[in-house]
Design a protein around this motif. Structure first.
Motif, PDB file in Angstrom:
ATOM      1  N   VAL A  91     -38.549 -55.511 -48.435  1.00  0.00           N
ATOM      2  CA  VAL A  91     -39.379 -55.007 -47.338  1.00  0.00           C
ATOM      3  C   VAL A  91     -39.740 -53.545 -47.550  1.00  0.00           C
ATOM      4  O   VAL A  91     -39.144 -52.849 -48.379  1.00  0.00           O
ATOM      5  CB  VAL A  91     -38.653 -55.163 -45.985  1.00  0.00           C
ATOM      6  N   HIS A  92     -40.720 -53.116 -46.791  1.00  0.00           N
ATOM      7  CA  HIS A  92     -41.117 -51.712 -46.758  1.00  0.00           C
ATOM      8  C   HIS A  92     -40.434 -51.034 -45.577  1.00  0.00           C
ATOM      9  O   HIS A  92     -40.435 -51.561 -44.465  1.00  0.00           O
ATOM     10  CB  HIS A  92     -42.639 -51.611 -46.612  1.00  0.00           C
ATOM     11  N   VAL A  93     -39.819 -49.887 -45.803  1.00  0.00           N
ATOM     12  CA  VAL A  93     -39.107 -49.155 -44.757  1.00  0.00           C
ATOM     13  C   VAL A  93     -39.802 -47.822 -44.512  1.00  0.00           C
ATOM     14  O   VAL A  93     -40.020 -47.052 -45.455  1.00  0.00           O
ATOM     15  CB  VAL A  93     -37.627 -48.910 -45.148  1.00  0.00           C
ATOM     16  N   LYS A  94     -40.143 -47.579 -43.259  1.00  0.00           N
ATOM     17  CA  LYS A  94     -40.793 -46.318 -42.877  1.00  0.00           C
ATOM     18  C   LYS A  94     -39.843 -45.504 -42.013  1.00  0.00           C
ATOM     19  O   LYS A  94     -39.306 -45.998 -41.015  1.00  0.00           O
ATOM     20  CB  LYS A  94     -42.095 -46.575 -42.124  1.00  0.00           C
ATOM     21  N   ASN A  95     -39.613 -44.266 -42.410  1.00  0.00           N
ATOM     22  CA  ASN A  95     -38.710 -43.354 -41.719  1.00  0.00           C
ATOM     23  C   ASN A  95     -39.549 -42.286 -41.029  1.00  0.00           C
ATOM     24  O   ASN A  95     -40.264 -41.525 -41.689  1.00  0.00           O
ATOM     25  CB  ASN A  95     -37.758 -42.735 -42.741  1.00  0.00           C
ATOM     26  N   ILE A  96     -39.461 -42.228 -39.716  1.00  0.00           N
ATOM     27  CA  ILE A  96     -40.214 -41.224 -38.952  1.00  0.00           C
ATOM     28  C   ILE A  96     -39.228 -40.208 -38.387  1.00  0.00           C
ATOM     29  O   ILE A  96     -38.301 -40.563 -37.663  1.00  0.00           O
ATOM     30  CB  ILE A  96     -41.026 -41.868 -37.811  1.00  0.00           C
ATOM     31  N   THR A  97     -39.395 -38.941 -38.745  1.00  0.00           N
ATOM     32  CA  THR A  97     -38.551 -37.865 -38.221  1.00  0.00           C
ATOM     33  C   THR A  97     -39.432 -36.857 -37.499  1.00  0.00           C
ATOM     34  O   THR A  97     -40.618 -36.711 -37.804  1.00  0.00           O
ATOM     35  CB  THR A  97     -37.786 -37.156 -39.351  1.00  0.00           C
ATOM     36  N   LEU A  98     -38.837 -36.185 -36.544  1.00  0.00           N
ATOM     37  CA  LEU A  98     -39.554 -35.158 -35.797  1.00  0.00           C
ATOM     38  C   LEU A  98     -39.006 -33.793 -36.176  1.00  0.00           C
ATOM     39  O   LEU A  98     -37.804 -33.553 -36.123  1.00  0.00           O
ATOM     40  CB  LEU A  98     -39.408 -35.372 -34.290  1.00  0.00           C
ATOM     41  N   SER A  99     -39.880 -32.892 -36.587  1.00  0.00           N
ATOM     42  CA  SER A  99     -39.484 -31.529 -36.937  1.00  0.00           C
ATOM     43  C   SER A  99     -40.339 -30.553 -36.161  1.00  0.00           C
ATOM     44  O   SER A  99     -41.453 -30.872 -35.735  1.00  0.00           O
ATOM     45  CB  SER A  99     -39.639 -31.290 -38.451  1.00  0.00           C
ATOM     46  N   LYS A 100     -39.787 -29.359 -35.966  1.00  0.00           N
ATOM     47  CA  LYS A 100     -40.498 -28.338 -35.210  1.00  0.00           C
ATOM     48  C   LYS A 100     -41.642 -27.755 -36.041  1.00  0.00           C
ATOM     49  O   LYS A 100     -41.451 -27.342 -37.193  1.00  0.00           O
ATOM     50  CB  LYS A 100     -39.548 -27.216 -34.796  1.00  0.00           C
ATOM     51  N   GLY A 101     -42.830 -27.760 -35.447  1.00  0.00           N
ATOM     52  CA  GLY A 101     -43.970 -27.154 -36.106  1.00  0.00           C
ATOM     53  C   GLY A 101     -43.989 -25.652 -35.887  1.00  0.00           C
ATOM     54  O   GLY A 101     -43.136 -25.083 -35.195  1.00  0.00           O
ATOM     55  N   ASN A 126     -42.999 -58.767 -46.214  1.00  0.00           N
ATOM     56  CA  ASN A 126     -44.016 -59.045 -47.226  1.00  0.00           C
ATOM     57  C   ASN A 126     -45.210 -59.795 -46.644  1.00  0.00           C
ATOM     58  O   ASN A 126     -46.280 -59.834 -47.259  1.00  0.00           O
ATOM     59  CB  ASN A 126     -43.405 -59.858 -48.375  1.00  0.00           C
ATOM     60  N   ASN A 127     -45.038 -60.389 -45.439  1.00  0.00           N
ATOM     61  CA  ASN A 127     -46.164 -61.051 -44.767  1.00  0.00           C
ATOM     62  C   ASN A 127     -46.902 -60.103 -43.828  1.00  0.00           C
ATOM     63  O   ASN A 127     -47.712 -60.547 -43.007  1.00  0.00           O
ATOM     64  CB  ASN A 127     -45.675 -62.280 -43.998  1.00  0.00           C
ATOM     65  N   ASN A 128     -46.590 -58.785 -43.947  1.00  0.00           N
ATOM     66  CA  ASN A 128     -47.260 -57.713 -43.201  1.00  0.00           C
ATOM     67  C   ASN A 128     -46.867 -57.635 -41.728  1.00  0.00           C
ATOM     68  O   ASN A 128     -47.469 -56.862 -40.974  1.00  0.00           O
ATOM     69  CB  ASN A 128     -48.792 -57.827 -43.310  1.00  0.00           C
ATOM     70  N   ARG A 129     -45.848 -58.363 -41.301  1.00  0.00           N
ATOM     71  CA  ARG A 129     -45.351 -58.207 -39.929  1.00  0.00           C
ATOM     72  C   ARG A 129     -44.439 -56.984 -39.879  1.00  0.00           C
ATOM     73  O   ARG A 129     -43.626 -56.761 -40.771  1.00  0.00           O
ATOM     74  CB  ARG A 129     -44.584 -59.448 -39.486  1.00  0.00           C
ATOM     75  N   THR A 130     -44.571 -56.204 -38.822  1.00  0.00           N
ATOM     76  CA  THR A 130     -43.826 -54.954 -38.686  1.00  0.00           C
ATOM     77  C   THR A 130     -42.873 -55.024 -37.497  1.00  0.00           C
ATOM     78  O   THR A 130     -43.231 -55.535 -36.430  1.00  0.00           O
ATOM     79  CB  THR A 130     -44.783 -53.763 -38.518  1.00  0.00           C
ATOM     80  N   TYR A 131     -41.651 -54.504 -37.698  1.00  0.00           N
ATOM     81  CA  TYR A 131     -40.620 -54.520 -36.660  1.00  0.00           C
ATOM     82  C   TYR A 131     -39.966 -53.140 -36.596  1.00  0.00           C
ATOM     83  O   TYR A 131     -39.869 -52.432 -37.601  1.00  0.00           O
ATOM     84  CB  TYR A 131     -39.527 -55.552 -36.979  1.00  0.00           C
ATOM     85  N   ASN A 132     -39.501 -52.772 -35.407  1.00  0.00           N
ATOM     86  CA  ASN A 132     -38.638 -51.609 -35.274  1.00  0.00           C
ATOM     87  C   ASN A 132     -37.233 -51.992 -35.744  1.00  0.00           C
ATOM     88  O   ASN A 132     -36.779 -53.113 -35.516  1.00  0.00           O
ATOM     89  CB  ASN A 132     -38.586 -51.120 -33.824  1.00  0.00           C
ATOM     90  N   ALA A 133     -36.554 -51.046 -36.394  1.00  0.00           N
ATOM     91  CA  ALA A 133     -35.237 -51.334 -36.957  1.00  0.00           C
ATOM     92  C   ALA A 133     -34.185 -50.431 -36.329  1.00  0.00           C
ATOM     93  O   ALA A 133     -34.470 -49.300 -35.915  1.00  0.00           O
ATOM     94  CB  ALA A 133     -35.255 -51.140 -38.472  1.00  0.00           C
ATOM     95  N   GLU A 134     -32.969 -50.941 -36.284  1.00  0.00           N
ATOM     96  CA  GLU A 134     -31.816 -50.200 -35.753  1.00  0.00           C
ATOM     97  C   GLU A 134     -30.902 -49.817 -36.916  1.00  0.00           C
ATOM     98  O   GLU A 134     -30.640 -50.625 -37.816  1.00  0.00           O
ATOM     99  CB  GLU A 134     -31.052 -51.082 -34.775  1.00  0.00           C
TER     100      GLU A 134
END
Length: 463
Positions: A74-84, A135-143
């Motif tokens: 699968v593809h894993v996307k990591n989103i982090t928040l940083s101070k601009g 791989n079928n392009n369905r996206t889920y939030n992960a814990e």
């Protein structure tokens, strides 16, 4: 006319003599034997030896392994928040600046039909949100379930009503150098991508006594956390790193062996953290002047330079100067061979060590113990649990002994002191110390209570 006929006759006889001489003296017999014994035909049409295993890569079928793997990566996307950067309004109103999302990507491997996924710790590190695309392009939030920075393995989970395709862990101890493997990743969200190579080396150490499988299968940024599988489709590694001056693949890639990843996952699920078994030895460093002078620079095995008091190694009868040659059924040529195998074990597990002692091979049973020392966060002190001897000397039944002090704290007289309390937290062992030091605030004041070998009690105010 008569003369012409004579010349023709002479030419014919000369040619016949020449041909007969060639046949008799120079031409070798070359024929095909056909045998019909046992109702079967055997034809030997060539005398050139061939491999009994076929013609190499053309005989290896990658398609089954690829088909069984791509849908489990699968593809894993990591989103982090940083101070601009602060604006004039932030300065005027005293705010901390606008939070700017930063996105990192990597790959992961589904290891159960209900959605557990293995990836690298560095792929999900500091994430405020994780997303997984199949791989079928369905996206889920992960814990995030748990991580182990030492092995660079993390476990995450997605919730779905459907049964997911997954890969079973193979036995990485039995991978062989030269064996064909596939690296399967989901880089740049291109859906699963497959590359092929061979196992180039095993037990590679990249600087932290880790033990990696090295391959020449092409791995690029975004492949981290993907699958390394053999031609049977067995998961034998989690792709983790490359060595490159450009940041792109140049011929070397490294994977965490599946036996280590499997054990980390099991520990996270069962205990909530990684259970590590320790021997309590220190190996002699190689490629040093001291090692050359002692004649141990080129030893095949692990030369033991230190055995810790009350450690598993000491209780097993291991002494300084022993050379570890084998652990269970695993040959030990260098230290990462040993540490890689120990990474698959827990405290309480029993090992059979084969050691060379004065050129005599001995087999010693050893029961692994829990970690007895570690480096605490924030201050970087190395501390160890107290032995029975330490408890008598320092007249305390709890605390941790400082055995290593960073350069910036060398002038405070901390070495060989026992820490018994940090602020209001009583320190019983190294786990207590790790938790207490991890809670130290950079902006507050911390009081460390210590005991010396003469019974004197000290306080260090850290801020």
């Amino acid at each position: 006319m008569k003369r012409l006929a004579s010349l023709l006759l002479v030419s014919v006889f000369a040619g016949a003599i020449t041909l007969g001489a060639y046949k008799l003296f120079f031409e070798k017999e070359n024929f095909t034997i056909i045998s019909q014994e046992n109702n079967g035909g055997v034809v030997n049409a060539s005398y050139t030896p061939t491999s009994a295993r076929g013609s190499g890569i053309n005989e290896v079928d990658f398609t089954t392994a690829a088909e069984n793997t791509v849908n489990a990566v699968v593809h894993v996307k990591n989103i982090t928040l940083s101070k601009g950067p602060k604006t004039i309004f932030d300065v005027f109103y005293g705010t901390g600046g606008t939070a700017v999302p930063q996105v990192g990507t990597g790959s992961g491997v589904i290891i159960s039909s209900d959605g557990y996924i293995v990836t690298n710790n560095h792929v999900i590190n500091k994430a405020t949100q994780l997303q997984v695309t199949l791989n079928n392009n369905r996206t889920y939030n992960a814990e995030l379930i748990g991580t182990d920075p030492n092995s660079d393995i993390a476990l995450i989970k997605i919730d779905t009503n459907e049964k997911l395709p997954y890969l079973a862990f193979g036995d990485s101890d039995h991978t062989k150098i030269g064996e064909w493997v596939l690296a399967v990743g989901n880089p740049f969200n291109l859906t699963s991508t497959v590359t092929a190579g061979i196992v180039s080396a095993k037990a590679r150490n990249l600087g932290k006594n880790q033990s990696f499988i090295q391959t020449d299968a092409a791995v690029n940024p975004g492949n981290s956390g993907g699958a390394l599988v053999n031609t049977n489709g067995d998961l034998v590694g989690i792709n983790t790193a490359i060595t490159s001056q450009t940041g792109s693949y140049v011929g070397y890639s490294f994977a965490v062996p599946s036996n280590i990843a499997k054990k980390v996952v099991q520990d996270i699920l069962e205990y909530g953290n990684v259970q590590t078994g320790f021997m309590g030895i220190s190996p002699a460093p190689v490629n040093t002047r001291d090692a050359i002078e002692k004649g141990i620079n080129n030893i095949d095995g692990v030369y033991i330079e230190l055995v810790e008091d009350e450690s598993a190694a000491q209780e097993a009868g291991i002494v300084v100067g022993d050379i570890i040659k084998k652990v269970d059924e695993i040959d030990v040529h260098k230290y990462p061979d040993l540490t890689g195998y120990l990474s698959t074990k827990r405290p309480g597990d029993t090992l059979a060590l084969v050691v060379d002692r004065d050129k005599e091979l001995l087999t010693l049973p050893l029961i692994l113990k829990e970690r007895q020392s570690l480096v605490v966060p924030e201050m970087g002190l190395e501390v160890k649990n107290l032995t029975e001897h330490d408890k008598k000397v320092y007249k305390t039944n709890s605390g941790v002994k400082i055995i290593g002090v960073p350069e910036r704290y060398r002038g405070y007289g901390l070495s060989e002191k026992v820490i018994v309390k940090i602020d209001d937290h009583e320190i019983g062992n190294i786990d207590d110390a790790y938790t207490a030091f991890g809670g130290i605030s950079k902006y507050g004041k911390t009081v460390i209570f210590m005991v010396g070998s003469n019974g004197e009690r000290d306080r260090l105010i850290f801020q």
